[in-house]
Design a protein around this motif. Sequence first.
Motif, short mmCIF file in Angstrom:
data_model
loop_
_atom_site.label_atom_id
_atom_site.label_comp_id
_atom_site.label_asym_id
_atom_site.label_seq_id
_atom_site.Cartn_x
_atom_site.Cartn_y
_atom_site.Cartn_z
N UNK A 1 41.10 -2.97 23.46
CA UNK A 1 42.29 -3.81 23.48
C UNK A 1 42.93 -3.75 24.85
N UNK A 2 44.08 -4.38 24.96
CA UNK A 2 44.82 -4.40 26.22
C UNK A 2 46.27 -4.74 25.91
N UNK A 3 47.19 -4.13 26.64
CA UNK A 3 48.61 -4.44 26.48
C UNK A 3 49.17 -4.75 27.86
N UNK A 4 49.86 -5.88 27.98
CA UNK A 4 50.40 -6.33 29.26
C UNK A 4 51.91 -6.47 29.20
N UNK A 5 52.54 -6.19 30.33
CA UNK A 5 53.97 -6.44 30.50
C UNK A 5 54.16 -7.20 31.81
N UNK B 1 42.61 -9.63 18.09
CA UNK B 1 43.85 -10.10 17.50
C UNK B 1 45.00 -9.99 18.49
N UNK B 2 45.70 -11.10 18.71
CA UNK B 2 46.90 -11.09 19.54
C UNK B 2 48.04 -10.44 18.79
N UNK B 3 48.81 -9.62 19.47
CA UNK B 3 50.00 -8.99 18.89
C UNK B 3 51.09 -8.93 19.95
N UNK B 4 52.32 -9.01 19.48
CA UNK B 4 53.54 -8.79 20.26
C UNK B 4 53.69 -9.68 21.48
N UNK B 5 53.26 -10.94 21.35
CA UNK B 5 53.55 -11.91 22.40
C UNK B 5 55.06 -12.17 22.35
N UNK B 6 55.72 -11.94 23.48
CA UNK B 6 57.18 -12.08 23.50
C UNK B 6 57.66 -12.27 24.93
N UNK C 1 62.42 -5.85 36.25
CA UNK C 1 62.79 -5.79 34.84
C UNK C 1 61.63 -6.30 33.97
N UNK C 2 61.34 -5.60 32.87
CA UNK C 2 60.30 -6.09 31.96
C UNK C 2 60.82 -7.32 31.20
N UNK C 3 60.06 -8.43 31.27
CA UNK C 3 60.56 -9.67 30.68
C UNK C 3 59.60 -10.33 29.70
N UNK C 4 58.36 -9.88 29.65
CA UNK C 4 57.40 -10.50 28.72
C UNK C 4 56.30 -9.51 28.40
N UNK C 5 55.70 -9.71 27.26
CA UNK C 5 54.68 -8.78 26.80
C UNK C 5 53.68 -9.47 25.90
N UNK C 6 52.55 -8.82 25.73
CA UNK C 6 51.53 -9.29 24.79
C UNK C 6 50.34 -8.36 24.84
N UNK C 7 49.61 -8.32 23.73
CA UNK C 7 48.44 -7.46 23.68
C UNK C 7 47.39 -8.02 22.75
N UNK C 8 46.19 -7.46 22.85
CA UNK C 8 45.15 -7.77 21.88
C UNK C 8 44.52 -6.46 21.44
#
Length: 166
Positions: free
Chosen positions: A52-56, A86-91, A63-70
């Motif tokens: 998987x991968x998690x991005x900010x 699976x995509x999770x926590x797109x924000x 400042x952290x302003x967006x995120x998303x992971x698979x």
Amino acid sequence: MDIRSTSFDHPDAVKLNDAVQLEYAERYADDDGDGEGDLTPLAPSMFAPPQGLYLIAYDPQGRPVATGGWRTQEANDEGYSDGDAELKRMYVVPEARGLGLARRILAALEADARAAGRTRMVLETGTAQPEAIALYTSSGYEPCAKFGYYRDYPNSRCFAKALQTN
């Protein structure tokens, strides 16, 4: 914008996850005004490469302003298929919306999942998130059979996009 790979339990990831959970609770509040966030069980290890991968995304002020992971999924009784990512926590925080960050993160996550050998990107969202549905459908995602934690909820919507081309 600076998009960085990070762990799901990084303090900035936790901060953005808390923010998206509050937004979910507001958008999906019941008649009593009580809402809850996404109760899908998640752990930092699910987003650790190569599974998987998690991005900010950080703005120019850091400042952290967006995120998303698979995260990797395989065929199971929740309706996933072998080869799924699976995509999770797109924000994206409200003040950074409209800058194309969600599309940039989505493209980076798709590329990473493809490179990891995943064959299909899947996601679950809901009817109270029309912006998310618009993003995904305009990015080539199509409705698919329901899967995951919310598969039996009437306002759940599931989408998929092939990652590998033959």
